[in-house]
Design an enzyme around this catalytic site. Structure first.
Site, PDB file in Angstrom:
ATOM      1  N   HIS B 210       0.876  -1.186   0.000  1.00  0.00           N
ATOM      2  CA  HIS B 210       0.000   0.000   0.000  1.00  0.00           C
ATOM      3  C   HIS B 210       0.909   1.231   0.000  1.00  0.00           C
ATOM      4  O   HIS B 210       1.596   1.496   0.972  1.00  0.00           O
ATOM      5  CB  HIS B 210      -0.863  -0.072   1.272  1.00  0.00           C
ATOM      6  CG  HIS B 210      -1.812   1.068   1.483  1.00  0.00           C
ATOM      7  ND1 HIS B 210      -3.179   0.918   1.425  1.00  0.00           N
ATOM      8  CD2 HIS B 210      -1.607   2.379   1.773  1.00  0.00           C
ATOM      9  CE1 HIS B 210      -3.779   2.078   1.670  1.00  0.00           C
ATOM     10  NE2 HIS B 210      -2.838   2.988   1.883  1.00  0.00           N
ATOM     11  N   CYS B 243      -2.846  11.860   3.494  1.00  0.00           N
ATOM     12  CA  CYS B 243      -2.462  11.849   4.896  1.00  0.00           C
ATOM     13  C   CYS B 243      -2.752  13.214   5.485  1.00  0.00           C
ATOM     14  O   CYS B 243      -2.334  14.230   4.926  1.00  0.00           O
ATOM     15  CB  CYS B 243      -0.972  11.544   4.977  1.00  0.00           C
ATOM     16  SG  CYS B 243      -0.300  11.746   6.620  1.00  0.00           S
TER      17      CYS B 243
END
Lengths: 313, 313
Positions: B210, B243
């Site tokens: 990932h 993020c």
């Protein structure tokens, strides 16, 4: 996997491949500043412009002045693009360290873009070599093979044709040859295969890989080329540039992202990435309204980042 | 280089990892359409949501309905993220094919994000495994190790710590383990090294890579993981996600770009890229004003593109 290079050169081509497809005319004073700052950030090879008729690319009309300026910076290897003998004569006169002659491996693209067949370009290279030698010049001649992984006009370009062009360029007197994925058709598997064969043919005269990021694979393609020992790549600050046949698409590999990747992988580039990012911000200001690329400028360097040289020390 | 996979699974995590960091609340009916179209485009594994308290992530409050819908589509392997036993019980009740428990290898990130130490998460996984077995459920348990290449809070995360977490997760009863570069700190060299060691430890139970594209290296990192035989990657349509510690930065690897790369490299994904691009356009319409990523949607497939299956035939 035997020959992953420990040091890699990023040749900055933003002033040529980048600016030539950008509307905003950047004044010479700013280009000089760009060259000066890039050199201060550790860039050792810069393609500063192109000796083409000023009417066809007014953006690059100041190339002679840029060569003179760049050559005076210590350790800076200064190159230019030239489409023909006339341009080469100017490059030789300007004492550029290297002149790059583009050849399109796609017959259709070659006719559309250069109005010459690949063989015509090879013949022109032979004339350029003769002129260079007659002038007693030290300017190196690089044959840059474009559309090497396919072309938007012709479609497929066979590796055998690329390698045939490469051999012909070497036979005609090129000191260096390089391969470009002009339109972002390459993938890491095909890069590995073609570049390995190119290295077999040209050895150390195989000089540089040039990857457009049209479909996001430029850095992955660089990795594939590294694995077969290629250690020089073209890139442009902020990833500017691109292909007129893929409007809006990403341009070249972004210098700052590529430098980050290589340094993270432990390969020395000699570049000060923070300085490159500062220069990028400056250039971005000059190019307001133009489409820029790259990702590092937004995210910044990782907290854990160490340049390769520091990591090796 | 011995084990480059001939087929690769792209697990779509856009509905979870993508949407959870996006402001726009996508209505359930559109998510169902997304799942249906993704399945029609050939996606065989989709992470449809997360069993977290609805008040913390209202965007994902409809996860149970999505699981029920996805499970009814033929051949679709349906997974969800769960942060704890309570979420796992819901996943088991919903008969998800797989539940992913995130563990952060960074102690600091783990405390900040999950309010647990890595060891606490391992203990929770043991409880989840016991609950799963007690229920006679077939739901697989995946331990997903995040911040595996470093973290914006703690900085360095050592490979040894990542591998220790991995062993602990396996010992606690995970059927699968995976590794995530949550903040885009990874590079191809470190990916190759860590993933090779992870495969040595977990064998076929090492399930998935990932990669966030925060610094542009997601696809290059995938290539490095492919080289050590990893054949499953998370990605999000239009590269959504990201993020919270790197605002504005690129999100995940874009499903459509990754599919293009893999198919170009001759690796079958089973995906119909044109259909994916059509779905992307639809999702982009739903997410107007949000930052999307990826490059293929602008440039389109190369004229010469052939899916891997066609090329092999």
């Amino acid at each position: 996997m035997s020959a992953i290079p420990s040091n890699v050169v990023i040749r900055e081509v933003g002033l040529r491949d980048g600016l030539q497809s950008i509307q905003t005319i950047v004044p010479t004073s700013r280009k000089l500043q760009w060259i000066r700052e890039a050199h201060a950030a550790g860039q050792t090879e810069i393609e500063v412009g192109s000796f083409v008729p000023a009417r066809s690319l007014p953006q690059l009309a100041d190339t002679a002045e840029l060569v003179a300026y760049a050559k005076a910076l210590p350790g800076l290897f200064t190159s230019v693009l030239v489409p023909n003998l006339k341009g080469a004569e100017k490059a030789i006169e300007a004492q550029a360290d290297l002149l790059l002659v583009p050849l399109s491996a796609s017959h259709a693209h070659s006719l559309a873009n250069l109005r010459k067949t690949p063989d015509d370009v090879v013949a022109e290279v032979a004339r350029i070599r003769a002129a260079r030698d007659a002038a007693g010049s030290k300017t190196l001649i690089e044959g840059g093979i474009g559309t090497a992984f396919g072309c938007t006009l012709q479609g497929e370009v066979r590796p055998a044709d690329v390698l045939r062009c490469m051999q012909a360029l070497l036979d005609a007197g090129c000191d260096r040859v390089s391969i470009a994925d002009t339109v972002g058709y390459a993938d890491p598997c095909r890069v590995r295969e073609l570049f390995a064969r190119a290295r077999d043919i040209a050895g150390e005269r195989f000089w540089c890989g040039h990857f457009h990021d049209t479909r996001g694979l430029a850095l992955a393609n660089v990795c594939a080329a590294l694995e077969v020992g290629v250690n020089r790549f073209d890139a442009t600050l902020a990833g500017i540039g691109g292909c007129p046949h893929a409007p809006g698409a990403s341009g070249n590999a972004a210098t700052e992202d590529l430098a980050f990747m290589l340094e993270s992988m432990g390969m020395g580039t000699g570049l000060d990435i923070e300085r490159l990012l500062a220069l990028r911000a400056q250039v971005a200001g000059w190019l307001e309204g133009e489409t820029l690329h790259g990702t590092l400028w937004r995210a910044g360097l990782p907290k854990t980042f160490e340049p390769a040289a520091a990591a090796a020390a």
